[in-house]
Design an enzyme around this catalytic site. Structure first.
Site, mmCIF file in Angstrom:
data_model
loop_
_atom_site.group_PDB
_atom_site.id
_atom_site.type_symbol
_atom_site.label_atom_id
_atom_site.label_comp_id
_atom_site.label_asym_id
_atom_site.label_seq_id
_atom_site.Cartn_x
_atom_site.Cartn_y
_atom_site.Cartn_z
ATOM 1 N N ARG A 228 0.838 -1.195 0.000
ATOM 2 C CA ARG A 228 0.000 0.000 0.000
ATOM 3 C C ARG A 228 0.872 1.243 0.000
ATOM 4 O O ARG A 228 1.841 1.344 0.768
ATOM 5 C CB ARG A 228 -0.941 0.013 1.218
ATOM 6 N N GLU A 257 -2.579 7.746 -4.569
ATOM 7 C CA GLU A 257 -3.690 7.026 -5.188
ATOM 8 C C GLU A 257 -5.008 7.340 -4.488
ATOM 9 O O GLU A 257 -5.041 7.568 -3.273
ATOM 10 C CB GLU A 257 -3.468 5.515 -5.089
ATOM 11 N N HIS A 286 -0.332 0.159 -9.832
ATOM 12 C CA HIS A 286 -1.070 -0.750 -8.961
ATOM 13 C C HIS A 286 -1.610 -1.960 -9.749
ATOM 14 O O HIS A 286 -2.797 -2.289 -9.693
ATOM 15 C CB HIS A 286 -2.225 -0.022 -8.269
#
Length: 317
Positions: A228, A257, A286
């Site tokens: 993440r 993001e 991603h």
């Protein structure tokens, strides 16, 4: 059972539900507001990361029995509220662990062998051999932080490269093997040539990779993040990349993001723009777990788990 599919999934999910006699709603275009207005008679929800399912949204879903999340991360779901309301939560990290592991290896080799730079140069009729001399994985120490599904799959792939693989996980122990050495973070800081992050996003892991963390390493290292983006402070990472405290980075996730992972919301962020201009990074949007095979496997895992959980409902027992 009435189930809403809030994102685009492999058709296996909808076809399985329909074969069980469940009512399936195509809810890809639902907004948060529309969900709140129309969720009161839902028995189940399948979602990737379209919008958060926190208490503020879930409190309107009085009949909800389950939330299924094809994928790994659950940071967009209020797990405490789900437990309180007896809403079962399912995920499928088993389905995309292979894709993530292969993506890491691909990015690493691309970085170490200067493949991106060399490819661009050859296309411009530039032929530089000595300047593109690369480095090998053989004999290096690779540290995995977070030894869950993704970490284990990566260790399996790396075992064939002749590396010393070490792993740290705060919450599990006893996982050491002939190919992976279980260690404390002190050994990671002391010996790692490569560090790959495989931790969930939580209050504990937000911003964990910062200047203080980076400065604890005894030597320059390569950093990989397919977990993440918010676990890393980009400005601190950029500073370390510029000083070569971090020799290079492979990044599939970013702190800019959106929560849906579909785009960046601060494309003009100063640190992010600096990151884009560095030559010792490999970047992807991603997609580490985003293969054709993983889309099917994640769906299959979810279907299997729901079939086990609701066996009596499916078979009208």
């Amino acid at each position: 059972m009435k189930v809403a599919l809030l994102d685009d999934f492999h058709s296996l999910i909808s076809s399985s539900f329909l074969s069980w006699g469940w009512e399936v709603l195509d809810a890809k275009n639902w907004t948060e507001e529309y969900f709140r207005q129309n969720c009161k008679d839902l028995d189940g929800v399948v979602i990737r990361s379209k919008f958060p399912l926190y208490k503020e949204n879930l409190k309107f879903a009085n009949r909800l029995k389950f939330i299924a999340r094809p994928g790994a991360g659950l940071e967009n779901i209020d797990l405490a509220y789900c437990t309180k309301k007896n809403i079962k939560v399912f995920r499928s990290p088993e389905g995309n662990r292979d894709a993530v592991a292969e993506h890491v290896v691909g990015m690493l080799i691309m970085l170490l062998a200067n493949i991106k730079k060399a490819d661009n140069e050859v296309r411009q009729a530039i032929w530089k051999r000595e300047e593109n001399r690369g480095s090998e994985l053989m004999g290096k120490v690779f540290a995995i932080i977070g030894y869950g599904y993704m970490g284990k799959a990566l260790a399996q792939r790396l075992s064939g490269f002749g590396m010393s693989i070490i792993a740290y996980d705060k919450y599990i122990s006893g996982f050491g093997s002939d190919t992976v050495k279980e260690v404390k973070m002190e050994e990671v800081f002391k010996t790692a040539d490569f560090v790959s992050l495989h931790t969930p996003l939580s209050d504990e892991t937000k911003g964990m990779v910062n200047t203080t963390f980076i400065e604890k390493f005894k030597k320059s290292f390569y950093f990989i993040n397919t977990a993440r983006g918010q676990s890393v402070l980009t400005k601190d990472l950029v500073a370390a990349l510029k000083s070569r405290k971090i020799a290079g980075a492979c990044l599939d996730v970013f702190d800019v993001e959106t929560s849906s992972f579909e785009k960046v919301f601060h494309s003009n962020d100063i640190a992010f723009k600096e990151l884009l201009n560095l030559d010792n990074v490999i970047l992807s949007p991603h997609i580490a777990g985003w293969t054709h095979e993983s889309k099917f496997k994640m769906a299959q895992v979810i279907v299997d788990k729901l079939k086990t959980e609701f066996y009596s409902v499916i078979n009208n027992e």
